[in-house]
Design a protein around this motif. Structure first.
Motif, mmCIF file in Angstrom:
data_model
loop_
_atom_site.group_PDB
_atom_site.id
_atom_site.type_symbol
_atom_site.label_atom_id
_atom_site.label_comp_id
_atom_site.label_asym_id
_atom_site.label_seq_id
_atom_site.Cartn_x
_atom_site.Cartn_y
_atom_site.Cartn_z
ATOM 1 N N ARG A 1 0.819 -1.201 0.000
ATOM 2 C CA ARG A 1 0.000 0.000 0.000
ATOM 3 C C ARG A 1 0.862 1.263 0.000
ATOM 4 O O ARG A 1 0.578 2.228 -0.720
ATOM 5 N N GLU A 2 1.919 1.248 0.801
ATOM 6 C CA GLU A 2 2.791 2.415 0.866
ATOM 7 C C GLU A 2 3.545 2.591 -0.453
ATOM 8 O O GLU A 2 3.775 3.704 -0.913
ATOM 9 N N ARG A 3 3.940 1.470 -1.061
ATOM 10 C CA ARG A 3 4.620 1.551 -2.356
ATOM 11 C C ARG A 3 3.733 2.259 -3.373
ATOM 12 O O ARG A 3 4.168 3.157 -4.096
ATOM 13 N N ARG A 4 2.492 1.830 -3.425
ATOM 14 C CA ARG A 4 1.489 2.403 -4.331
ATOM 15 C C ARG A 4 1.386 3.927 -4.132
ATOM 16 O O ARG A 4 1.482 4.711 -5.074
ATOM 17 N N THR A 5 1.220 4.329 -2.858
ATOM 18 C CA THR A 5 1.056 5.747 -2.529
ATOM 19 C C THR A 5 2.283 6.546 -2.943
ATOM 20 O O THR A 5 2.178 7.620 -3.537
ATOM 21 N N ARG A 6 3.447 6.008 -2.624
ATOM 22 C CA ARG A 6 4.679 6.722 -2.945
ATOM 23 C C ARG A 6 4.870 6.867 -4.449
ATOM 24 O O ARG A 6 5.271 7.923 -4.937
ATOM 25 N N VAL A 7 4.602 5.809 -5.184
ATOM 26 C CA VAL A 7 4.773 5.853 -6.640
ATOM 27 C C VAL A 7 3.801 6.871 -7.242
ATOM 28 O O VAL A 7 4.190 7.719 -8.045
ATOM 29 N N ASP A 8 2.535 6.821 -6.807
ATOM 30 C CA ASP A 8 1.539 7.755 -7.340
ATOM 31 C C ASP A 8 1.939 9.204 -7.049
ATOM 32 O O ASP A 8 1.838 10.076 -7.904
ATOM 33 N N ARG A 9 2.387 9.448 -5.823
ATOM 34 C CA ARG A 9 2.773 10.799 -5.422
ATOM 35 C C ARG A 9 3.951 11.295 -6.278
ATOM 36 O O ARG A 9 3.977 12.419 -6.754
ATOM 37 N N GLN A 10 4.926 10.399 -6.495
ATOM 38 C CA GLN A 10 6.109 10.791 -7.245
ATOM 39 C C GLN A 10 5.782 11.048 -8.719
ATOM 40 O O GLN A 10 6.286 11.985 -9.332
#
Ligand SMILES: Nc1ncnc2c1ncn2[C@@H]1O[C@H](COP(=O)(O)OP(=O)(O)O)[C@@H](O)[C@H]1O
Ligand SMILES: [Mg+2]
Length: 220
Positions: A113-122
């Motif tokens: 979940r955190e990977r997803r959020t970080r990738v989307d944000r970046q």
């Protein structure tokens, strides 16, 4: 202090000069341009800062670690977690989508979940959201380099090392990439950019000149 170099040296066989002596410091929260002619030792210097090349002499501390005698574990941990690289060739994986390429910048210890959020944000930060599911070859050179930047930044590195990141780009795309790199400087991050481009160098906070293997902070 992110980098502290005092007479740091990396000599290859006789005749190949490498870096004869590097003396400078780099603080967190700054952007630094490394400028010098071809063959002067810039890439070797960047490899030393990334703990890919161990100096043969002198003193070098990177992110609080002794880079003169790093254990391979320590050096690997720094490279995996705190140091990111960007190269002239973007080195994207052609059969992975943009978001999958960026995901490669993260490590197993991040939850899905955190990977997803970080990738989307970046991706959003670099204006790439609409390309998330595209393959690299459908993007312009500037967009591809921004994907490489997203992959480098997604883990929040403390030291971002760039070797001629605009070397393959036209000036319009180069300017967009430089904007993205300089925007990535935060109070805890330092960005180091090897470049031939004087206008890029002028936009950095500081400059290190390299000539015949000698690397020193420019005055001022
Ligand atoms: N792995 C290596 N083995 C031997 N010589 C090397 C190696 N890497 C760099 N050199 C030599 O060190 C000098 C500086 O190279 P480099 O750091 O790539 O310069 P720049 O990036 O400024 O063009 C060159 O003379 C090069 O041939
Ligand atoms: Mg080089």
């Amino acid at each position: 202090m992110v980098v502290a170099a005092e007479g740091a040296r990396r000599i290859f066989e006789p005749g190949a000069q490498g870096v004869k002596s590097a003396t400078f410091t780099i603080e967190a929260g700054t952007s630094v341009a490394i400028v010098g002619p071809s063959g002067s030792g810039k890439t070797t210097l960047l490899s030393m800062l990334g703990m890919l090349e161990t100096p043969t002499d002198g003193e070098l501390r990177i992110l609080g670690r002794d880079a003169m005698a790093p254990s391979s574990k320590e050096a690997a941990a720094a490279r995996r977690g705190e140091i990111s690289f960007i190269f002239q060739a973007f080195h994207l994986v052609p059969h992975l989508t943009v978001e999958e390429n960026v995901m490669l910048g993260l490590h197993d210890h991040h939850e899905t979940r955190e990977r997803r959020t970080r990738v989307d944000r970046q991706l959003a930060a670099l204006g790439l959201s609409s390309h998330a599911r595209a393959f690299p070859k459908t993007l312009s050179g500037g967009e591809q380099q921004r994907v490489a930047i997203a992959r480098a930044l997604v883990r929040d590195p403390r030291l971002l090392l760039c070797d001629e990141p605009t070397g393959n780009l036209d000036s319009a795309n180069g300017a967009i990439v430089v904007d993205a790199l300089l925007a990535s400087v935060s109070p805890t991050t330092a960005v180091v950019i090897v470049t031939h481009d004087e206008s890029l160098a002028a936009r950095c906070d500081r400059r290190i000149n390299v000539r015949d293997g000698l690397a020193e902070s420019a005055a001022g």
